[in-house]
Design an enzyme around this catalytic site. Sequence first.
Site, PDB file in Angstrom:
ATOM      1  N   GLY A   7      -3.383   9.870  11.799  1.00  0.00           N
ATOM      2  CA  GLY A   7      -4.460   9.812  11.646  1.00  0.00           C
ATOM      3  C   GLY A   7      -4.575   7.987  11.962  1.00  0.00           C
ATOM      4  O   GLY A   7      -4.151   7.369  11.826  1.00  0.00           O
ATOM      5  N   ALA A   9      -6.850   4.897  10.426  1.00  0.00           N
ATOM      6  CA  ALA A   9      -7.023   3.402   9.326  1.00  0.00           C
ATOM      7  C   ALA A   9      -8.290   3.962   8.519  1.00  0.00           C
ATOM      8  O   ALA A   9      -9.694   4.613   8.916  1.00  0.00           O
ATOM      9  CB  ALA A   9      -7.877   2.204   9.269  1.00  0.00           C
ATOM     10  N   LYS A  13      -5.502  10.509   5.321  1.00  0.00           N
ATOM     11  CA  LYS A  13      -4.674  10.533   5.073  1.00  0.00           C
ATOM     12  C   LYS A  13      -3.533  10.966   4.740  1.00  0.00           C
ATOM     13  O   LYS A  13      -2.904  11.666   3.525  1.00  0.00           O
ATOM     14  CB  LYS A  13      -4.082  10.997   7.479  1.00  0.00           C
ATOM     15  CG  LYS A  13      -3.532   8.924   6.764  1.00  0.00           C
ATOM     16  CD  LYS A  13      -2.740   8.483   8.272  1.00  0.00           C
ATOM     17  CE  LYS A  13      -3.187   7.110   8.298  1.00  0.00           C
ATOM     18  NZ  LYS A  13      -4.373   5.823   7.659  1.00  0.00           N
ATOM     19  N   SER A  14      -4.057   9.550   3.781  1.00  0.00           N
ATOM     20  CA  SER A  14      -2.798   9.506   2.573  1.00  0.00           C
ATOM     21  C   SER A  14      -3.329  10.572   1.277  1.00  0.00           C
ATOM     22  O   SER A  14      -2.864  10.741   0.554  1.00  0.00           O
ATOM     23  CB  SER A  14      -2.696   8.264   1.968  1.00  0.00           C
ATOM     24  OG  SER A  14      -1.846   7.501   2.866  1.00  0.00           O
ATOM     25  N   HIS A  48      -3.112   1.685  -4.929  1.00  0.00           N
ATOM     26  CA  HIS A  48      -2.310   3.545  -4.625  1.00  0.00           C
ATOM     27  C   HIS A  48      -2.034   3.867  -6.224  1.00  0.00           C
ATOM     28  O   HIS A  48      -2.495   4.551  -6.547  1.00  0.00           O
ATOM     29  CB  HIS A  48      -1.321   3.283  -3.777  1.00  0.00           C
ATOM     30  CG  HIS A  48      -2.678   3.095  -2.143  1.00  0.00           C
ATOM     31  ND1 HIS A  48      -2.487   4.519  -1.620  1.00  0.00           N
ATOM     32  CD2 HIS A  48      -3.140   2.189  -1.421  1.00  0.00           C
ATOM     33  CE1 HIS A  48      -3.265   4.005  -0.641  1.00  0.00           C
ATOM     34  NE2 HIS A  48      -2.990   2.593  -0.573  1.00  0.00           N
ATOM     35  N   ARG A  49      -0.983   3.126  -6.672  1.00  0.00           N
ATOM     36  CA  ARG A  49       0.217   3.156  -7.648  1.00  0.00           C
ATOM     37  C   ARG A  49      -0.916   3.852  -8.619  1.00  0.00           C
ATOM     38  O   ARG A  49      -0.809   5.163  -9.555  1.00  0.00           O
ATOM     39  CB  ARG A  49       0.435   1.721  -8.767  1.00  0.00           C
ATOM     40  CG  ARG A  49       1.612   1.673  -7.310  1.00  0.00           C
ATOM     41  CD  ARG A  49       2.294  -0.443  -8.738  1.00  0.00           C
ATOM     42  NE  ARG A  49       3.339  -0.090  -7.515  1.00  0.00           N
ATOM     43  CZ  ARG A  49       3.949  -1.647  -7.484  1.00  0.00           C
ATOM     44  NH1 ARG A  49       3.456  -2.090  -7.771  1.00  0.00           N
ATOM     45  NH2 ARG A  49       5.232  -1.747  -6.341  1.00  0.00           N
TER      46      ARG A  49
END
Length: 214
Positions: A7, A9, A13-14, A48-49
């Site tokens: 996909g 930006a 998707k993530s 993200h973490r």
Amino acid sequence: MKVLVTGGARSGKSTFAERFVMKQAGSAIYVATAQAFDKEMKERIALHRQQREEQEYGWTTLEEPYRLPALLIKLGGDHDGQERLATSSMEHELCSDAKARVVNTWTCQPTVLVDCLTLWLSNILLAAGDEPDHAIETVMEQIRQLAAAVAEFPGTLVMVTNEVGHGIVPEYPLGRQYRDLAGTMNRMIAAMADQVFLVTAGIPIELKSREYLL
């Protein structure tokens, strides 16, 4: 099972890939390919973490910006394949002792999420040198090794990538090389994936089942 999630930006998707993995197994290995070269990227990685920690899911994070094929072979338990890859023309190293200890906690078929392939591609392209022809062949060899590692992976492997060819043609040669290499890599990985999802505006659509075969 091999799954490719692609996909643009900020398409979601993530997030979709993480949720997909969380439905498959009670724990998984998260392979992060990003490198924190500046403050903005450091903040992205930290966010993200934090988001993964808030999920209260059994993620084990491994950072591997360059030697992704070797890591996938190691995680898959193919020690003979690891030895063959390490003795190829490209320079490779085995996982660190810390990574090896994590890998040893998985038996049989691990569940792995790689986020993302196009960041890995950017890393190896920039490390390949300034000679265009040599750089392209060097990167293509790495892509072929990645495809081989994906094909032999015994467990569930979910890979996130980017669609980088939907915008304007890059102004600089390096950008055009990256665009073309990313398209080639995505096609190779998609061809061997059991499922391919395109995520647009947060909406995932499975493409492989809709493939028109000539």
